[in-house]
Design an enzyme around this catalytic site. Structure first.
Site, PDB file in Angstrom:
ATOM      1  N   CYS A 270     -30.998   9.187  -0.573  1.00 10.10           N
ATOM      2  CA  CYS A 270     -31.332   8.767  -1.941  1.00 10.10           C
ATOM      3  C   CYS A 270     -31.448   9.984  -2.862  1.00 10.10           C
ATOM      4  CB  CYS A 270     -32.641   7.987  -1.962  1.00 10.10           C
ATOM      5  SG  CYS A 270     -32.465   6.352  -1.236  1.00 10.10           S
TER       6      CYS A 270
ATOM      7  N   CYS B 205     -28.584   5.259  -3.804  1.00 14.32           N
ATOM      8  CA  CYS B 205     -29.954   4.818  -4.056  1.00 14.32           C
ATOM      9  C   CYS B 205     -30.742   5.897  -4.800  1.00 14.32           C
ATOM     10  CB  CYS B 205     -30.649   4.434  -2.758  1.00 14.32           C
ATOM     11  SG  CYS B 205     -30.517   5.654  -1.439  1.00 14.32           S
TER      12      CYS B 205
END
Ligand code: N1C
Length: 266
Positions: free
Chosen positions: A105, A187
């Site tokens: 992420c 993400c």
């Protein structure tokens, strides 16, 4: 066919498959999966052309276990013996399953018409990833490939041209599927490097504007950070306040993803 007659492939308007395609693909795959790991990387190799791009991918999990021959076979099976204008997204799915990779992420970097700059950026920020810093993006970058419905060989003479022959060909479909997956897997905060020396830094017709933007998952991606960069010495043609970026901003607001934009950061 007579032994001395060269195999006749269909003729297209684009350049043919890259010479030594298979060797390059396999070689790059082995470099990526074997030499990335720091303990496998001799010091003198650290700054060679191929490994330079790769050093920062070393924390990607379990790459050493990947079987390059299998990946190469899945890649070939997607387009070999097929009309290169009839290759579908599904044809590449077995390959995507075999070679899928996740980026941590906050580390995904998209780009549009700023390839070189985006790669310089992820080279300096070693933990950041463009698609070419993932295995499949790395092995296919800069290559051309196509098959032929009448043969099990690649066509090294010519391949379909995006404009003159067909929009969906073996190469464009691959990048579309891969870019889609790259965006779906992103993400946290994601970034995009855009070109402020073009009249439209953001274009809906680009892979970024047409594929990636629409495949970000709002449940996973909270912010898109855009960097609009223009060529040094040239006056900027577009910026964060221009209408193309406003379009991007409105697409993001409809998709419930926060949007921030920065002009010419350092
Ligand atoms: O159409 P673009 O740029 O907006 O595509 C870039 C965008 C990036 O964020 C990447 O994640 O889409 C992904 N991507 C690649 O990584 C890539 N590597 C090589 C898309 N295309 C890629 N290529 C080739 O460059 C491919 O043949 C495609 O058609 C071009 C797109 O480059 P662009 O127009 O500068």
């Amino acid at each position: 066919r007579l032994w001395h007659q060269p195999l006749k492939h269909r003729e297209w308007n684009g350049t043919g498959s890259t010479a030594h395609f298979q060797d390059i693909f396999l070689g790059r795959c082995y470099i990526y999966t074997q030499l990335v790991q720091p303990e496998f990387r001799p010091y003198h190799m650290q700054h060679t052309f191929e490994t330079k791009l790769l050093i920062f991918t070393s924390h990607v999990l379990s790459l050493r276990d990947r079987d390059c021959k299998k990946i190469e076979e899945a890649f070939r099976n997607a387009f070999i013996s097929k009309d290169p204008c009839e290759v579908t997204e599904e044809d590449y799915h077995p390959l995507m399953e075999l070679a899928s990779q996740t980026v941590p992420c906050d580390k995904t970097v998209f780009w549009s018409r700023t390839k070189e700059l985006a790669h310089q950026y992820t080279w300096v920020r070693q933990e950041m990833f463009t698609l070419e810093n993932t295995l499949l993006g790395y092995v296919a970058d800069g290559l051309t490939w196509c098959g032929d419905s009448g043969s099990s060989e690649m066509n090294y003479q010519s391949c379909p041209d995006w404009r003159k022959d067909c929009k969906n060909n073996s190469v464009t479909v691959f990048w579309k599927v891969l870019s889609k997956m790259f965006a779906e897997n992103a993400c946290g905060m994601v970034q995009v490097v855009l070109n402020g020396s073009l009249s439209n830094a953001f274009s809906k017709d680009s892979t970024f504007g047409g594929v990636e933007v629409h495949n970000l998952h709002p449940e996973k991606v909270h912010t898109l950070q855009a960097w609009v960069m223009h060529d040094i010495g040239k006056s900027p043609s577009d910026s964060c306040s221009g209408s193309s970026i406003m379009d991007l901003k409105s697409i993001m607001s409809k998709r419930n993803i926060k949007f921030t934009c920065q002009d010419n950061y350092r």
